[in-house]
Design a protein around this motif. Structure first.
Motif, PDB file in Angstrom:
ATOM      1  N   ARG A  80      26.964  16.311 -26.059  1.00 35.93           N
ATOM      2  CA  ARG A  80      25.625  15.869 -26.178  1.00 35.93           C
ATOM      3  C   ARG A  80      24.567  16.788 -25.379  1.00 35.93           C
ATOM      4  N   VAL A  81      23.365  17.050 -25.992  1.00 33.94           N
ATOM      5  CA  VAL A  81      22.551  17.493 -25.350  1.00 33.94           C
ATOM      6  C   VAL A  81      21.651  16.688 -24.191  1.00 33.94           C
ATOM      7  N   MET A  82      21.696  17.095 -23.043  1.00 36.27           N
ATOM      8  CA  MET A  82      20.820  16.221 -22.066  1.00 36.27           C
ATOM      9  C   MET A  82      19.262  16.725 -21.970  1.00 36.27           C
ATOM     10  N   ALA A  83      18.461  15.610 -22.416  1.00 31.52           N
ATOM     11  CA  ALA A  83      16.942  16.301 -22.265  1.00 31.52           C
ATOM     12  C   ALA A  83      16.493  16.545 -21.015  1.00 31.52           C
ATOM     13  N   ASP A  84      16.859  15.771 -19.979  1.00 28.30           N
ATOM     14  CA  ASP A  84      16.714  16.038 -18.578  1.00 28.30           C
ATOM     15  C   ASP A  84      17.765  16.007 -17.811  1.00 28.30           C
ATOM     16  N   ALA A  85      17.368  16.138 -16.196  1.00 25.66           N
ATOM     17  CA  ALA A  85      18.532  15.932 -15.187  1.00 25.66           C
ATOM     18  C   ALA A  85      18.973  14.533 -15.089  1.00 25.66           C
ATOM     19  N   ILE A  86      18.279  13.500 -15.545  1.00 25.97           N
ATOM     20  CA  ILE A  86      18.794  12.211 -15.454  1.00 25.97           C
ATOM     21  C   ILE A  86      18.956  11.498 -16.596  1.00 25.97           C
ATOM     22  N   ASP A  87      19.244  12.252 -17.838  1.00 23.79           N
ATOM     23  CA  ASP A  87      19.424  11.596 -19.224  1.00 23.79           C
ATOM     24  C   ASP A  87      20.692  10.845 -19.253  1.00 23.79           C
ATOM     25  N   ILE A  88      21.138   9.860 -18.736  1.00 21.08           N
ATOM     26  CA  ILE A  88      22.075   8.925 -18.520  1.00 21.08           C
ATOM     27  C   ILE A  88      22.347   8.537 -19.932  1.00 21.08           C
ATOM     28  N   GLY A  96      20.896  24.331 -23.489  1.00 19.13           N
ATOM     29  CA  GLY A  96      20.189  23.225 -23.594  1.00 19.13           C
ATOM     30  C   GLY A  96      18.806  23.362 -23.265  1.00 19.13           C
ATOM     31  N   PRO A  97      17.862  22.288 -23.627  1.00 18.09           N
ATOM     32  CA  PRO A  97      16.650  22.277 -23.515  1.00 18.09           C
ATOM     33  C   PRO A  97      16.214  22.582 -22.023  1.00 18.09           C
ATOM     34  N   PHE A  98      15.040  22.992 -21.850  1.00 14.83           N
ATOM     35  CA  PHE A  98      14.083  23.502 -20.447  1.00 14.83           C
ATOM     36  C   PHE A  98      14.307  22.155 -19.441  1.00 14.83           C
ATOM     37  N   GLY A  99      14.849  22.280 -18.320  1.00 13.33           N
ATOM     38  CA  GLY A  99      15.098  21.292 -17.682  1.00 13.33           C
ATOM     39  C   GLY A  99      16.100  20.443 -17.614  1.00 13.33           C
ATOM     40  N   PHE A 106      32.842  18.764 -19.180  1.00 16.52           N
ATOM     41  CA  PHE A 106      31.739  19.923 -18.716  1.00 16.52           C
ATOM     42  C   PHE A 106      30.546  19.562 -18.782  1.00 16.52           C
ATOM     43  N   VAL A 107      29.770  20.025 -17.740  1.00 17.01           N
ATOM     44  CA  VAL A 107      28.405  19.659 -17.738  1.00 17.01           C
ATOM     45  C   VAL A 107      27.650  20.887 -17.385  1.00 17.01           C
ATOM     46  N   LYS A 108      26.446  21.103 -18.048  1.00 18.02           N
ATOM     47  CA  LYS A 108      25.468  22.164 -17.669  1.00 18.02           C
ATOM     48  C   LYS A 108      24.300  21.586 -17.159  1.00 18.02           C
ATOM     49  N   CYS A 109      23.577  22.111 -16.134  1.00 13.23           N
ATOM     50  CA  CYS A 109      22.171  21.349 -15.670  1.00 13.23           C
ATOM     51  C   CYS A 109      21.463  22.826 -15.223  1.00 13.23           C
ATOM     52  N   GLU A 110      20.167  22.168 -15.047  1.00 18.11           N
ATOM     53  CA  GLU A 110      19.225  22.998 -14.214  1.00 18.11           C
ATOM     54  C   GLU A 110      18.126  22.242 -13.536  1.00 18.11           C
ATOM     55  N   PRO A 111      17.691  22.741 -12.452  1.00 15.54           N
ATOM     56  CA  PRO A 111      16.483  22.210 -11.672  1.00 15.54           C
ATOM     57  C   PRO A 111      15.224  22.521 -12.646  1.00 15.54           C
ATOM     58  N   ASP A 112      14.654  21.448 -12.987  1.00 14.78           N
ATOM     59  CA  ASP A 112      13.251  21.626 -14.069  1.00 14.78           C
ATOM     60  C   ASP A 112      12.346  22.516 -13.373  1.00 14.78           C
ATOM     61  N   GLN A 113      12.256  23.610 -13.917  1.00 19.52           N
ATOM     62  CA  GLN A 113      11.214  24.753 -13.686  1.00 19.52           C
ATOM     63  C   GLN A 113       9.875  24.448 -13.437  1.00 19.52           C
ATOM     64  N   SER A 114       9.492  23.153 -14.081  1.00 21.98           N
ATOM     65  CA  SER A 114       8.139  22.904 -14.119  1.00 21.98           C
ATOM     66  C   SER A 114       7.777  22.225 -12.535  1.00 21.98           C
ATOM     67  N   GLY A 115       8.904  22.021 -11.816  1.00 16.57           N
ATOM     68  CA  GLY A 115       8.787  21.302 -10.602  1.00 16.57           C
ATOM     69  C   GLY A 115       8.827  19.817 -10.675  1.00 16.57           C
ATOM     70  N   GLN A 116       8.873  19.203 -11.896  1.00 13.23           N
ATOM     71  CA  GLN A 116       8.637  17.681 -11.956  1.00 13.23           C
ATOM     72  C   GLN A 116      10.084  17.281 -12.851  1.00 13.23           C
ATOM     73  N   ILE A 117      10.042  15.874 -12.495  1.00 10.31           N
ATOM     74  CA  ILE A 117      11.032  15.208 -13.354  1.00 10.31           C
ATOM     75  C   ILE A 117      10.423  13.779 -13.511  1.00 10.31           C
ATOM     76  N   HIS A 118      10.273  13.483 -14.907  1.00  8.92           N
ATOM     77  CA  HIS A 118       9.528  12.270 -15.211  1.00  8.92           C
ATOM     78  C   HIS A 118       8.388  11.976 -14.509  1.00  8.92           C
ATOM     79  N   GLY A 119       7.459  13.325 -14.389  1.00  7.43           N
ATOM     80  CA  GLY A 119       6.174  13.111 -13.848  1.00  7.43           C
ATOM     81  C   GLY A 119       5.954  13.314 -12.455  1.00  7.43           C
TER      82      GLY A 119
END
Lengths: 377, 377, 377, 377
Positions: free
Chosen positions: A259-267, A354-357, A297-310
C-alpha cells in the motif's frame, strides 16, 4: 518454483548464528538463497559500518557452505541492509529463497515470486544522475525476468541498494579532473536514492524515458514509484536489485501485498495491507495470526514541508539526530502497533518512493487458508 | 467553575506569541491560568535548556499581564515541560484555565476539574528518596483539594515536575559533607521521577505508607501509579503538581479519560481512550472530530527487559541517542497515527508510571454531544 | 629478541589491507604478531560494533596466514581496540611484533619489550568486582613474564581489554538467580575499567592486596595506576593484557616512555614524553622527526568535579554526546598539536588510570641515535 | 576612549548573574556596553536555542538598566553567540565596553579599539549571496568608523553574526514565488558564513569588488579573510558586526593580536599570538600570567580534504556528531593546553575565514608592562 522466506533475529551485526543453524540442519540450502534484506543497528548514515560487518559475515558463512570465494558470492547474492533500529525496531534479516520444490499446480493461482540482479560497477561520476537511473532500470528488468514476472502490475516491492559517494571518492573524482555529481557524502546518498527510485519507475512505466531529467531529482516529488525501496551506501559499487511480486509461475503458501502511505502517520494504509492479506480485523495482529507474518518492508520520509497534518515537526532542523533516524523511529512505532511485531524493515530516505512526505509498506505473509490447512494437519 | 483548555503551537522554545494573542484579545484572562504543560524541542535531558527558555518567556509574558514579578508567578503557576519532540511530534503547550463562568447546573453531571500546588523547595539531599515521595504526596493532596476532587478514583492524570541533581549540585552536597542521593545527574533524574510517581501512588492509595521503601525505587516496578506523569529537570527547585480529573463541582463541555498502556506498542489502549470519550470508530480520528481534541498526555518507557513482544530492541545500549528519545519517537508515531494529530505530550522516563515497559495515556476532549450542540447553533 | 612496531591506517573498520600487504611482502611474519592495539571510528560505547568488525576481519586475515581457525587465534593474539576517533583523530592500528632477529648485544643497553596474556573467561557475576581485579593482576604478571620484564619499574604501559555486561547478560544473570554487579551496560563498562586498572596497580605494587576493596571503585580516585590503560567492551569474554616496557633482554632501536597527565590540558606532560625520547625542542614534532614515531597511547577522563582550572565544563551533563567522546576529542586535539600527527590511540574511561581528572601518555619511538645511524647509511 | 573587556562565566544559557552583579556594583555601566560575544552550551546548529535564550535574558537585563525596550537594545548592542562547548570548553561571555575614561595621552601609543554596527534586515532571498556580502562589507566599514580605525591593517578581529534560512523560511520564499538561495537550513548556515567572510574581505581589501562571485562561495577557498569570524543563526535578521583592532585614538592597558592557523593542529600559531602579546615562553600560560587574559577568539574548520597531515579524519562523514562539534572540541583542547584556560570562544564553520582547513586565533590581553605597573602600585 516456490518462494521460502525466513525472518531471523541477530544479537549484533556480525551474528549470523540463526542462519547458520538453519543451513546446518538443512532447513535452508545455501544455493537457494536469492537475496538477504536486513535491518542492522547502526546509525543508517555514511559511517554506519554495521552494514559492512553483517555483509562480510554473511558472505563468509555462505562461502563455507558454497565452497566459493565470498567476494564472488557478494556479486550474485544481493545483501541489502538498512541501518538504524530506532525506537522499538528490532535488528533482523529476511532470507529470500527460491526452491525447486513445487506443489501441485491446482493448489494456488499465484504466489510470491522472487528475482534478483546486480548491475556492473557504477562509475562514480554517474552516481545520482540519469545514467544511474537507466542502469537501475536495466537491472530491475533483469530481476523481473529472473522472477518470471512479465507485467509490472504484479510487482509489489522492488528493493535497490545503490552506491553513493564518500569524501574520499569525491576527492578522487576531483583529482581525476571529473565533476563530482554531489558536493558531499550526505547529498550523494540522497541523490543515489532518487536515481534508484526513478530507475524503478522507469522499469515499471510509472515514468517514461522522455520524462527522465535528473535536474528534477529531489525537487519534483510528483514523480515517484509506488513500489520502490532504495537504500544507498558506501559498501556497494554496483546496483543490487531484488524484486518481489505475485506470479502464477510460482506456488506455495506465501503472498505479498503493498500500500502507498500518504503521510508518515497513515495508519489506514498500514492496516490496509494486512486486510489485503486476509488478516482479521483486530486493531493489532494477535499472537496467533502473527505466525503468518514473513516480512514487513516500509519506506518513509520526514515531510519536507516541515509539517504533518498542519502541525510543525522538528526533524529537518535537528543537528543532534539525523532526520532519517527520527522518521524511522516514529513510523516503526506506528507499524509495530498494528503488526504487534517489531521486526520491521523501516527504511528512511524515501525520496520519490511513494508520495511526498509519505512512503509505502509491503508485507509478505502466509495465506490465511494455508495457515488453516496447516493447523488442520 | 468551568475548565478551559487551549492547545497552542510554538515556533521555537521562546515563542509565546499564540498565548500572547489570546491574552490580548481577551479569550484567556491571565488570572485564570492554573498551569501550563508543554512539549519543547530540546533533547529532554539534563542539558535541555528549552524548558528554562520557555518558562522564562512565559513568566515574563504573564508578569506583564498580571503586574507581578515573574519569579513570584513561577511559584504559583506550575509550568511543566517535557523536552523532546522526536519523530513526528510537534512542539506545543497546553494552557489549563479555571473560569468562574458557570453553566446551568442541569447541563452536565461532571466535567473536567483542574487543580495545582507547589511544594516548598526540595532539599537536594532528599531528591529521589522516600522523603521526596512524601513531599510530593502532600502536594498532590493539596492540588486535589484545589480542584475540588475528593475521591482518588476521579483522578485521571497527575503531572508532577520534580527537581533533580546536577554535577554542580552533587559537588555542593559533597562539599557540605552530605551524601548525594545519586552518583550523577542522569541517575538523579530517574530517581526523582521514581520518587514522584510513588508520591502520586501514596496520595491515591495505590501504595500504602507502610509499603514505601526508596530502596525499591527503579527496582521493584510492580509498584506503580496508573495516573502519574513525572518529569524531572534542573530548572525547578520545588515539586510542581497539576491534577486533572472529573468532578460534579465543575461544568462545561470538557471531559478527560485515561488508559494504562501494557507496553510501548499497545495500540488498543490508545484507541480505547478515544472510545471512552465518544469518538467514532474510525482507525484514525478524522479531520472534523479532531476539533474536539484539547490535550493528549502520554508516558512511556523503553522496556528494561530489552525486548518487546519477544524481540530485542536496541534502545538501552545506544551511546548516540538517549533511550528516552528513542521511546518518545516511537510512541509518538503510534499515538499520532490513531489521533491524526501530532501535538501530543509524550514524555519518557515512565518508571513506576504505569506497568513495567508500558505507560499511560490521558486525553482531554470536548464531549461529543457538546460538539453537536455547537454545530447546531 | 627485538620488538617491531607498525602503525597502519585503515579506510574503514573492516579494512586490514595495509597489514595484508605487509604480510604478503614478508615485512611482517604472522607468527611474530604478539598483539594489535587500534582505534576504530565507532562511538566507543556499548553499541560500537566497529571493534568486533575489525577483530573479525583481523582474525580472518591471520587465520589465512597461520592456517589456524580464527577463534583460536583470537584467544592467543590480543586485539585491543578503542572506538571513537573524535575531532582530528585518525583510525589506525598498531601491530606489535616480537622478532627473533637480534642485534649484537653491545648495541643497546635496553630496548622496547612486549608481552601478552589472556585470562580465562570472566564469570559475568564478577565483572567489575575485586575478583575481576585479581584475575587481571594475574594476567599482567603472566604478560610481564612473557615479556621478560621482572621489575614493575620497567613497565611503561599496560593495556587491558576487559569484558563488560550488556542488558542481555544482566537479564541472563537475573534469570539465573544471580545478582548483577551493575544495573546497566554503561555502569558495567565503567566498573570493568576500574577493576582492570586496580588489577594493574595490584600487579605493579601501586596498591597492596590488603587495600583492594571494590566498594572504592569509581569512588576513591586516589587509588590509581600510572601505567594502566583499560578498555572494556561487549566483544571479549576474557581479560586481554599487553605489557610494554624497557628490558635489557631485548634490543633494536625502539624505546618507550610515559608521563602522567595531571589534567586534560596538561601540555607539559605531553611534551615531556617526547623530550624523554630525545625529540628536539620544537613546539610541534617536525615532519622529519615524525618518522621516528611508532605509537602514541593516551588515556583521559572528563574531570568528574565538573571543572578544569576552575572553569565549568559541560561534558558530564550532555545527553547528546557521551562524555568520553567529548574528552577524547579534546585531548586528541592537544596531543596532535604537539605530535604533529593524528594517528593517536586516545582512550577515554580513565577511571583509576592516572590521577582524578587526568590520565597518562605513553609513546614508542625509534631512538634518536638509531635514526641518525639510519640516515648515515 | 578606553576599552574595557570582561570575561564572565554562566551557569546555564539564561544565567546573566555575573553581569548583573557588575552592573549593580557599578563596575560596568550599561550604556558603555558595545557588544557581547559568547559561547553557549548548545549544539551550535540550527536547533540551538541556547543562543536565543541567552540573548533574550541579556536584553531583559539591559532593558532594566537602560529603561529602554529589549527589542530596541537588541538592534543596537550586538550579541553574538556561538553554540557548542565541546570537550573542555567552558560556557562564558565577553562584554566589550567603551569608556569615556581616558588616560594621559602619553601613556599609550595604541590600545584596543572597539566598534559595532548592525545592518538592516537581510532579505531572505539574498542570504548567502553576493548581495549579502555587500551588505556585510558596508556594516564592517560602519563599525570601523565607529571604532575610529581607518587602516584595515589595524583590524585584528571582525565578528559577524549573519542570519540564515530555516525550513520555514525556505517554504515562505517558495510560497512567495521566490527562489531559495539554499536547499535547506544546514546549507544556508554555511553559505551565510561564506557571504559574511567575503564581506569582511571586501571591507579590508583582501578581495576586490571585481573578484566577488557567489558561485565561488564554499568552493574556492583560496579567497579568505584572515580576520573574519562569522557565525550564522536563525535568531538574527540583520548582520551584526563587531570590529576589534588597535588604534592610537584609544588608550588603556588592553592589547589585541591575531594569527592565522594553517591547519587545525597549528600549535605554533596559537603559541605565537601569546608571544605577540608579551607572554613568557612557558609551554602553558601560568596561573599568574593568566590574569592578563581578557578574551580568546578562535575560528576553525574540519579539513574538507578529509585529511590532516596526511592522515584521514572522520569528521565529515559522521551521522551522529556534526563536523563542527568535532572540530570545536579538538581545537578547544589544543588552545586550552597552551592558554591553561578553557574559557575560549571556539567557533566552527570557518569557511573563507583563514586558509582551507585552518582558521585563526585572536587574543585580547592586558599589556605585560601594565600588569607589572599594576603590581607595583
Amino acid at each position: 518454483m516456490q518462494a521460502k522466506v525466513f525472518r531471523l533475529s541477530m544479537a549484533h551485526p556480525g551474528d549470523l548464528s540463526a542462519l547458520a543453524a538453519l543451513l546446518d540442519d538443512g532447513t535452508i540450502r545455501a544455493a537457494e538463497i536469492v537475496a538477504v534484506i536486513g535491518k542492522t543497528e547502526g546509525n543508517g548514515g555514511v559511517n554506519d559500518f554495521t552494514r559492512g560487518y553483517f555483509t562480510d559475515s554473511l558472505m563468509s558463512l555462505l562461502a563455507r557452505h558454497l565452497n566459493r570465494p565470498p567476494e564472488e558470492i557478494a556479486r550474485t547474492v544481493p545483501c541489502i541492509l538498512s541501518g538504524g533500529t530506532e525506537g522499538v525496531l528490532s535488528p533482523h534479516y529476511v532470507v529470500l529463497c527460491r526452491s525447486a520444490e513445487s506443489l501441485a499446480p491446482s493448489e494456488s493461482v499465484a504466489a510470491l515470486a522472487i528475482g534478483a540482479a546486480c548491475s556492473g560497477d557504477t562509475p562514480f561520476e554517474t552516481v545520482g544522475t540519469a545514467d544511474h537511473t537507466r542502469a537501475v532500470a536495466q537491472s530491475v528488468r533483469a530481476a523481473m525476468a529472473d522472477a518470471g514476472i512479465d507485467d509490472p502490475a504484479d510487482l509489489h516491492f522492488v528493493q535497490v541498494k545503490a552506491p553513493c559517494l564518500t569524501s574520499d571518492r569525491i576527492a578522487a573524482l576531483q583529482a581525476a579532473g571529473l565533476t563530482s555529481p554531489a558536493p558531499n557524502a550526505g547529498v550523494s546518498m540522497a541523490r543515489a536514492r532518487a536515481a534508484g527510485a526513478m530507475g524503478v519507475a522507469l522499469a515499471t512505466g510509472e515514468i517514461d524515458e522522455s520524462e527522465l531529467d535528473d535536474r528534477e531529482f529531489l525537487k519534483n516529488f510528483d514523480r515517484f514509484s509506488s513500489r520502490a525501496s532504495i537504500s544507498s551506501g558506501v559498501e556497494v559499487l554496483c546496483n543490487e536489485v531484488v524484486v518481489l511480486g505475485m506470479s502464477p509461475a510460482w506456488n506455495g503458501p506465501l503472498r505479498i501485498s503493498h500500500r502507498v502511505m500518504a503521510d508518515a502517520i497513515d495508519i489506514a494504509a498500514v492496516r490496509g495491507v494486512f486486510s489485503d492479506l486476509g488478516f482479521s480485523g483486530a486493531l493489532q495482529v494477535g499472537a496467533q495470526e502473527r505466525d503468518r507474518l514473513r516480512a514487513m518492508f516500509v519506506k518513509c520520509e520526514p515531510d519536507q514541508s516541515g509539517q504533518i497534518h498542519g502541525a510543525r515537526h522538528t526533524m529537518l532542523n535537528d543537528t543532534d539526530i539525523d532526520p532519517q533516524r527520527h522518521i524511522r523511529g516514529a513510523v516503526g512505532g506506528l507499524v509495530a502497533g498494528v503488526a504487534g511485531d517489531t521486526r520491521i524493515f523501516v527504511s528512511g530516505g524515501a525520496e520519490h518512493q511513494g508520495p511526498f512526505g509519505g512512503g509505502l509498506i509491503a508485507v509478505i505473509a502466509e495465506a490465511a487458508e494455508a495457515c488453516k490447512e496447516g493447523q488442520a494437519q
